[in-house]
Design a protein around this motif. Structure first.
Motif, PDB file in Angstrom:
ATOM      1  N   GLU A   1       0.840  -1.204   0.000  1.00  0.00           N
ATOM      2  CA  GLU A   1       0.000   0.000   0.000  1.00  0.00           C
ATOM      3  C   GLU A   1       0.876   1.255   0.000  1.00  0.00           C
ATOM      4  O   GLU A   1       0.605   2.226  -0.712  1.00  0.00           O
ATOM      5  CB  GLU A   1      -0.917  -0.007   1.221  1.00  0.00           C
ATOM      6  N   SER A   2       1.937   1.233   0.796  1.00  0.00           N
ATOM      7  CA  SER A   2       2.827   2.379   0.853  1.00  0.00           C
ATOM      8  C   SER A   2       3.588   2.570  -0.455  1.00  0.00           C
ATOM      9  O   SER A   2       3.864   3.701  -0.871  1.00  0.00           O
ATOM     10  CB  SER A   2       3.816   2.200   2.009  1.00  0.00           C
ATOM     11  N   ALA A   3       3.935   1.466  -1.120  1.00  0.00           N
ATOM     12  CA  ALA A   3       4.737   1.536  -2.346  1.00  0.00           C
ATOM     13  C   ALA A   3       4.004   2.221  -3.495  1.00  0.00           C
ATOM     14  O   ALA A   3       4.646   2.769  -4.401  1.00  0.00           O
ATOM     15  CB  ALA A   3       5.149   0.127  -2.768  1.00  0.00           C
ATOM     16  N   ILE A   4       2.686   2.191  -3.466  1.00  0.00           N
ATOM     17  CA  ILE A   4       1.912   2.744  -4.578  1.00  0.00           C
ATOM     18  C   ILE A   4       2.242   4.210  -4.813  1.00  0.00           C
ATOM     19  O   ILE A   4       2.367   4.665  -5.949  1.00  0.00           O
ATOM     20  CB  ILE A   4       0.409   2.519  -4.343  1.00  0.00           C
ATOM     21  N   LYS A   5       2.434   4.959  -3.730  1.00  0.00           N
ATOM     22  CA  LYS A   5       2.715   6.392  -3.892  1.00  0.00           C
ATOM     23  C   LYS A   5       4.082   6.634  -4.525  1.00  0.00           C
ATOM     24  O   LYS A   5       4.320   7.686  -5.125  1.00  0.00           O
ATOM     25  CB  LYS A   5       2.625   7.100  -2.542  1.00  0.00           C
ATOM     26  N   HIS A   6       4.990   5.650  -4.403  1.00  0.00           N
ATOM     27  CA  HIS A   6       6.309   5.805  -5.023  1.00  0.00           C
ATOM     28  C   HIS A   6       6.262   5.530  -6.527  1.00  0.00           C
ATOM     29  O   HIS A   6       7.136   5.993  -7.266  1.00  0.00           O
ATOM     30  CB  HIS A   6       7.316   4.865  -4.369  1.00  0.00           C
ATOM     31  N   GLY A   7       5.296   4.738  -6.971  1.00  0.00           N
ATOM     32  CA  GLY A   7       5.104   4.533  -8.399  1.00  0.00           C
ATOM     33  C   GLY A   7       5.950   3.451  -9.030  1.00  0.00           C
ATOM     34  O   GLY A   7       6.107   3.437 -10.251  1.00  0.00           O
ATOM     35  N   PHE A   8       6.481   2.494  -8.238  1.00  0.00           N
ATOM     36  CA  PHE A   8       7.308   1.462  -8.869  1.00  0.00           C
ATOM     37  C   PHE A   8       6.588   0.124  -9.050  1.00  0.00           C
ATOM     38  O   PHE A   8       7.193  -0.855  -9.503  1.00  0.00           O
ATOM     39  CB  PHE A   8       8.625   1.261  -8.100  1.00  0.00           C
ATOM     40  N   ILE A   9       5.308   0.061  -8.727  1.00  0.00           N
ATOM     41  CA  ILE A   9       4.510  -1.116  -9.064  1.00  0.00           C
ATOM     42  C   ILE A   9       3.334  -0.684  -9.923  1.00  0.00           C
ATOM     43  O   ILE A   9       2.930   0.479  -9.910  1.00  0.00           O
ATOM     44  CB  ILE A   9       4.024  -1.877  -7.814  1.00  0.00           C
ATOM     45  N   GLU A  10       2.801  -1.621 -10.709  1.00  0.00           N
ATOM     46  CA  GLU A  10       1.739  -1.252 -11.643  1.00  0.00           C
ATOM     47  C   GLU A  10       0.612  -2.272 -11.640  1.00  0.00           C
ATOM     48  O   GLU A  10       0.733  -3.371 -11.105  1.00  0.00           O
ATOM     49  CB  GLU A  10       2.300  -1.101 -13.052  1.00  0.00           C
ATOM     50  N   SER A  11      -0.472  -1.903 -12.246  1.00  0.00           N
ATOM     51  CA  SER A  11      -1.697  -2.683 -12.216  1.00  0.00           C
ATOM     52  C   SER A  11      -1.607  -3.925 -13.101  1.00  0.00           C
ATOM     53  O   SER A  11      -1.055  -3.882 -14.193  1.00  0.00           O
ATOM     54  CB  SER A  11      -2.866  -1.803 -12.676  1.00  0.00           C
ATOM     55  N   TYR A  12      -2.173  -5.019 -12.580  1.00  0.00           N
ATOM     56  CA  TYR A  12      -2.381  -6.230 -13.376  1.00  0.00           C
ATOM     57  C   TYR A  12      -3.563  -6.977 -12.791  1.00  0.00           C
ATOM     58  O   TYR A  12      -3.626  -7.221 -11.585  1.00  0.00           O
ATOM     59  CB  TYR A  12      -1.145  -7.135 -13.374  1.00  0.00           C
ATOM     60  N   THR A  13      -4.520  -7.347 -13.649  1.00  0.00           N
ATOM     61  CA  THR A  13      -5.706  -8.083 -13.223  1.00  0.00           C
ATOM     62  C   THR A  13      -5.614  -9.515 -13.711  1.00  0.00           C
ATOM     63  O   THR A  13      -5.845  -9.798 -14.887  1.00  0.00           O
ATOM     64  CB  THR A  13      -6.990  -7.448 -13.789  1.00  0.00           C
ATOM     65  N   PRO A  14      -5.226 -10.454 -12.857  1.00  0.00           N
ATOM     66  CA  PRO A  14      -5.151 -11.856 -13.280  1.00  0.00           C
ATOM     67  C   PRO A  14      -6.528 -12.374 -13.690  1.00  0.00           C
ATOM     68  O   PRO A  14      -7.531 -12.122 -13.006  1.00  0.00           O
ATOM     69  CB  PRO A  14      -4.635 -12.576 -12.032  1.00  0.00           C
ATOM     70  N   GLU A  15      -6.571 -13.091 -14.774  1.00  0.00           N
ATOM     71  CA  GLU A  15      -7.834 -13.612 -15.295  1.00  0.00           C
ATOM     72  C   GLU A  15      -8.546 -14.482 -14.261  1.00  0.00           C
ATOM     73  O   GLU A  15      -9.765 -14.434 -14.125  1.00  0.00           O
ATOM     74  CB  GLU A  15      -7.575 -14.417 -16.570  1.00  0.00           C
ATOM     75  N   SER A  16      -7.783 -15.260 -13.502  1.00  0.00           N
ATOM     76  CA  SER A  16      -8.385 -16.225 -12.584  1.00  0.00           C
ATOM     77  C   SER A  16      -9.102 -15.571 -11.406  1.00  0.00           C
ATOM     78  O   SER A  16      -9.939 -16.199 -10.758  1.00  0.00           O
ATOM     79  CB  SER A  16      -7.318 -17.184 -12.059  1.00  0.00           C
ATOM     80  N   VAL A  17      -8.783 -14.310 -11.107  1.00  0.00           N
ATOM     81  CA  VAL A  17      -9.417 -13.656  -9.957  1.00  0.00           C
ATOM     82  C   VAL A  17     -10.065 -12.337 -10.367  1.00  0.00           C
ATOM     83  O   VAL A  17     -10.301 -11.465  -9.523  1.00  0.00           O
ATOM     84  CB  VAL A  17      -8.401 -13.421  -8.814  1.00  0.00           C
ATOM     85  N   LYS A  18     -10.385 -12.177 -11.635  1.00  0.00           N
ATOM     86  CA  LYS A  18     -10.913 -10.914 -12.133  1.00  0.00           C
ATOM     87  C   LYS A  18     -12.241 -10.536 -11.498  1.00  0.00           C
ATOM     88  O   LYS A  18     -12.622  -9.354 -11.515  1.00  0.00           O
ATOM     89  CB  LYS A  18     -11.066 -10.967 -13.653  1.00  0.00           C
ATOM     90  N   ASP A  19     -12.941 -11.508 -10.925  1.00  0.00           N
ATOM     91  CA  ASP A  19     -14.232 -11.233 -10.292  1.00  0.00           C
ATOM     92  C   ASP A  19     -14.099 -10.850  -8.822  1.00  0.00           C
ATOM     93  O   ASP A  19     -15.106 -10.561  -8.171  1.00  0.00           O
ATOM     94  CB  ASP A  19     -15.149 -12.450 -10.417  1.00  0.00           C
ATOM     95  N   TRP A  20     -12.878 -10.850  -8.277  1.00  0.00           N
ATOM     96  CA  TRP A  20     -12.699 -10.442  -6.889  1.00  0.00           C
ATOM     97  C   TRP A  20     -13.119  -8.993  -6.698  1.00  0.00           C
ATOM     98  O   TRP A  20     -12.744  -8.108  -7.473  1.00  0.00           O
ATOM     99  CB  TRP A  20     -11.233 -10.541  -6.485  1.00  0.00           C
ATOM    100  N   GLU A  21     -13.875  -8.743  -5.663  1.00  0.00           N
ATOM    101  CA  GLU A  21     -14.095  -7.392  -5.199  1.00  0.00           C
ATOM    102  C   GLU A  21     -12.873  -6.975  -4.373  1.00  0.00           C
ATOM    103  O   GLU A  21     -12.060  -7.810  -3.977  1.00  0.00           O
ATOM    104  CB  GLU A  21     -15.355  -7.322  -4.333  1.00  0.00           C
TER     105      GLU A  21
END
Length: 340
Positions: A96-116
């Motif tokens: 959660e803290s790393a997000i503000k630094h910007g070194f990780i990016e979004s990926y939606t795995p097909e197998s869990v795409k329905d997760w809320e």
């Protein structure tokens, strides 16, 4: 607003995770080399890597270090990323803290795409898919069963300040370890910062060492160098399964949360990284974790951990994620100033 991060065994019945598709089972060698940054158990991580290599024909370069060391490395490499994905870090807080630094990016795995984002009130992924939970971790006390009577075990984190534990305790170094950072953040939130720092001034005096690795206190307990070490559930159960004289104890009001994986932004092999994430969410990948006493999230994988719903629900604490994101780096820096 505080959001409960309690992860219970019932989660695996509600998430609806299915095995990943054919992307992670190709054998044409097109995956290439994937560089994985991880603080998790080296032998387990290597087993995951070897299974992925066998399934895909790719290669995995595993780089192991403490969570905060890896985070600093990824920040330093942002202009020229060397890693492809980051797995594990003592739960979701460093992610959660790393997000503000910007070194990780979004990926939606097909197998869990329905997760809320939340399943039954539990956060299992980031809102924008910047991380996805792979397993459940419980922060607690690993103890040497030859040195500590079960009746004498600390019932709360405050009980670690009892004089009988003086120089009998090890915690990881919060400047390097995500495991220990989780302990520090949780206690500062619980007690307030003024009282929280006073608590750690006393706790540090109880320790005989503060190694950089999150798993090192467990090894010290097994060898008799310490009577009690702060760590995660699976560390103790792995050692106990090998015949070591150790067991795990859960204090009241302790963090229980998922441990994630993320794609490194602009890494050299993004497609290979995605395939590795898919593999770790697959039944095969989750079974490897379960065999190492990690609590899996795949509904078709039965864990080896003895922890149950009844054993966890009364011990979980609430963590303010927004406060963590705002204060994670400051708290780490303040720890260094106070104790190093």
């Amino acid at each position: 607003m505080k959001k409960t991060l309690l992860i219970l065994m019932a989660l695996v019945l509600s998430v609806g995770l299915v095995a990943c598709g054919s992307d992670s089972s190709s054998s044409d060698g097109s995956v290439g080399e994937v560089t994985l940054y991880s603080p998790e158990t080296p032998d387990m991580t290597r087993e995951l890597a070897e299974a992925f290599e066998e399934a895909t024909g790719g290669k995995v370069n595993v780089q192991y270090a403490g969570t905060n060391i890896l985070v600093n490395q990824m920040i330093a490499e942002m202009d020229n990323p060397q890693g492809d994905l980051w797995y594990g870090g003592g739960g979701i807080l460093p992610f959660e803290s790393a997000i503000k630094h910007g070194f990780i990016e979004s990926y939606t795995p097909e197998s869990v795409k329905d997760w809320e984002v939340y399943e039954n009130g539990i956060k299992v992924r980031h809102e924008d898919w910047n991380w996805v939970g792979l397993e459940v971790f419980v922060l607690g006390l690993i103890y040497n069963t030859d040195l500590v009577d079960e009746a004498d075990l600390p019932e709360t984190w405050d009980d670690l300040l009892d004089s009988k534990w003086e120089k009998e305790l090890q915690i990881p170094n919060p400047a390097a370890s995500g495991t220990a950072t989780l302990l520090v953040l949780s206690q500062l939130m619980e007690k307030g910062e003024e009282e929280g720092w006073k608590y750690f001034e006393k706790l540090v005096q109880q320790t005989n060492a503060m190694p950089d690795s999150g798993g090192a206190p467990a090894n010290a307990v097994a060898s008799g160098e310490a009577s009690i070490g702060v760590g995660f559930d699976f560390m103790a159960y792995q050692m106990k399964d090998r015949g070591e004289s150790v067991d795990f104890h859960i204090p009241k009001n302790t963090p229980i949360l998922v441990n994630p994986v993320s794609i490194v932004k602009d890494g050299p092999n993004p497609e290979g990284a995605k395939k590795f994430v898919d593999f770790m969410l697959s039944k095969e990948g989750q079974q490897i974790k379960a065999d190492w006493f990690h609590i899996p999230m795949h509904p078709e994988v039965e864990g080896k951990s003895p922890l149950t719903l009844e054993g966890l629900k009364d011990n979980a604490m609430e963590l303010d994620i927004d406060w963590v994101v705002e204060n994670y780096d400051r708290v780490r820096n303040e720890w260094r100033e106070k104790f190093q």
